[in-house]
Design a protein around this motif. Structure first.
Motif, PDB file in Angstrom:
ATOM      1  N   GLU A  54      34.365  24.612  82.496  1.00  0.00           N
ATOM      2  CA  GLU A  54      35.818  24.450  82.388  1.00  0.00           C
ATOM      3  C   GLU A  54      36.193  22.995  82.115  1.00  0.00           C
ATOM      4  O   GLU A  54      37.100  22.718  81.330  1.00  0.00           O
ATOM      5  CB  GLU A  54      36.505  24.941  83.671  1.00  0.00           C
ATOM      6  CG  GLU A  54      37.986  25.112  83.547  1.00  0.00           C
ATOM      7  CD  GLU A  54      38.411  26.149  82.505  1.00  0.00           C
ATOM      8  OE1 GLU A  54      39.494  25.961  81.917  1.00  0.00           O
ATOM      9  OE2 GLU A  54      37.684  27.130  82.279  1.00  0.00           O
ATOM     10  N   LYS A  71      35.784  22.298  78.450  1.00  0.00           N
ATOM     11  CA  LYS A  71      36.854  22.933  77.671  1.00  0.00           C
ATOM     12  C   LYS A  71      38.144  22.109  77.736  1.00  0.00           C
ATOM     13  O   LYS A  71      38.800  21.886  76.714  1.00  0.00           O
ATOM     14  CB  LYS A  71      37.136  24.343  78.181  1.00  0.00           C
ATOM     15  CG  LYS A  71      36.013  25.324  77.925  1.00  0.00           C
ATOM     16  CD  LYS A  71      36.344  26.662  78.580  1.00  0.00           C
ATOM     17  CE  LYS A  71      35.190  27.628  78.500  1.00  0.00           C
ATOM     18  NZ  LYS A  71      35.496  28.890  79.208  1.00  0.00           N
ATOM     19  N   LYS A  72      38.492  21.650  78.926  1.00  0.00           N
ATOM     20  CA  LYS A  72      39.724  20.853  79.083  1.00  0.00           C
ATOM     21  C   LYS A  72      39.577  19.496  78.402  1.00  0.00           C
ATOM     22  O   LYS A  72      40.516  18.983  77.799  1.00  0.00           O
ATOM     23  CB  LYS A  72      40.064  20.663  80.562  1.00  0.00           C
ATOM     24  CG  LYS A  72      40.508  21.920  81.251  1.00  0.00           C
ATOM     25  CD  LYS A  72      41.867  22.355  80.779  1.00  0.00           C
ATOM     26  CE  LYS A  72      42.319  23.573  81.568  1.00  0.00           C
ATOM     27  NZ  LYS A  72      43.631  24.029  81.167  1.00  0.00           N
ATOM     28  N   LYS A 113      47.375  15.211  81.578  1.00  0.00           N
ATOM     29  CA  LYS A 113      46.217  15.885  80.975  1.00  0.00           C
ATOM     30  C   LYS A 113      44.917  15.231  81.445  1.00  0.00           C
ATOM     31  O   LYS A 113      43.934  15.915  81.759  1.00  0.00           O
ATOM     32  CB  LYS A 113      46.296  15.844  79.451  1.00  0.00           C
ATOM     33  CG  LYS A 113      47.418  16.689  78.886  1.00  0.00           C
ATOM     34  CD  LYS A 113      47.520  16.518  77.380  1.00  0.00           C
ATOM     35  CE  LYS A 113      48.717  17.278  76.826  1.00  0.00           C
ATOM     36  NZ  LYS A 113      48.795  17.251  75.373  1.00  0.00           N
ATOM     37  N   GLU A 150      44.123  16.157  85.008  1.00  0.00           N
ATOM     38  CA  GLU A 150      43.564  17.505  85.103  1.00  0.00           C
ATOM     39  C   GLU A 150      42.076  17.505  84.782  1.00  0.00           C
ATOM     40  O   GLU A 150      41.272  18.111  85.498  1.00  0.00           O
ATOM     41  CB  GLU A 150      44.310  18.443  84.160  1.00  0.00           C
ATOM     42  CG  GLU A 150      43.848  19.875  84.246  1.00  0.00           C
ATOM     43  CD  GLU A 150      44.606  20.809  83.326  1.00  0.00           C
ATOM     44  OE1 GLU A 150      44.403  22.024  83.459  1.00  0.00           O
ATOM     45  OE2 GLU A 150      45.374  20.343  82.462  1.00  0.00           O
ATOM     46  N   VAL A 151      41.696  16.799  83.728  1.00  0.00           N
ATOM     47  CA  VAL A 151      40.277  16.698  83.370  1.00  0.00           C
ATOM     48  C   VAL A 151      39.524  15.973  84.479  1.00  0.00           C
ATOM     49  O   VAL A 151      38.434  16.392  84.884  1.00  0.00           O
ATOM     50  CB  VAL A 151      40.081  15.988  82.009  1.00  0.00           C
ATOM     51  CG1 VAL A 151      38.598  15.743  81.732  1.00  0.00           C
ATOM     52  CG2 VAL A 151      40.712  16.798  80.885  1.00  0.00           C
TER      53      VAL A 151
END
Length: 123
Positions: A10, A13-14, A102, A105-106
């Motif tokens: 995941e 992907k991010k 963003k 989040e990563v």
């Protein structure tokens, strides 16, 4: 944990989505920044994915950890370049804050992955 391809992670992907967004953003910068700030932004954002993939390919937890830490450094470098873009008035504070979210989040996913790997090294 069964074997996963790095593309299944995941965090990868991010980071990939962030990289694509960053590239689109750099297309709005002035032409004279093509080989300066644009290049640095694209390279640092690409490095996050590259480090995750390379570490994953090594298949040992200490190597994965080392490459994840490098990826986290590249993520910080990307944020720094975005701050440079703000300082040069290429982006607004609002745009910077969108990218900070963003990146956060990563980073959260990356820190979770790092924690998982650390537990595998020293249970």
């Amino acid at each position: 944990m069964s074997y996963q391809n790095f593309e299944d992670l995941e965090v990868w992907k991010k980071a990939r989505a962030l990289k694509i967004d960053i590239r689109k953003l750099t297309l709005t910068f002035p032409p004279e920044e093509k080989f300066r700030l644009c290049d640095q932004l694209v390279r640092s954002s690409r490095s996050v994915n590259s480090q995750l993939a390379e570490g994953h390919g090594r298949r040992t937890y200490p190597d994965r950890l080392r490459f994840c830490i490098i990826a986290r450094g590249s993520l910080s470098e990307t944020l720094n370049h975005l701050i440079d873009a703000l300082d040069e008035n290429y982006i607004t504070e609002t745009v910077l804050n969108e990218y900070k979210a963003k990146i956060a989040e990563v980073e959260k996913l990356l820190n979770g992955y790092i924690h998982y790997i650390e537990k595998k090294i020293d249970p």
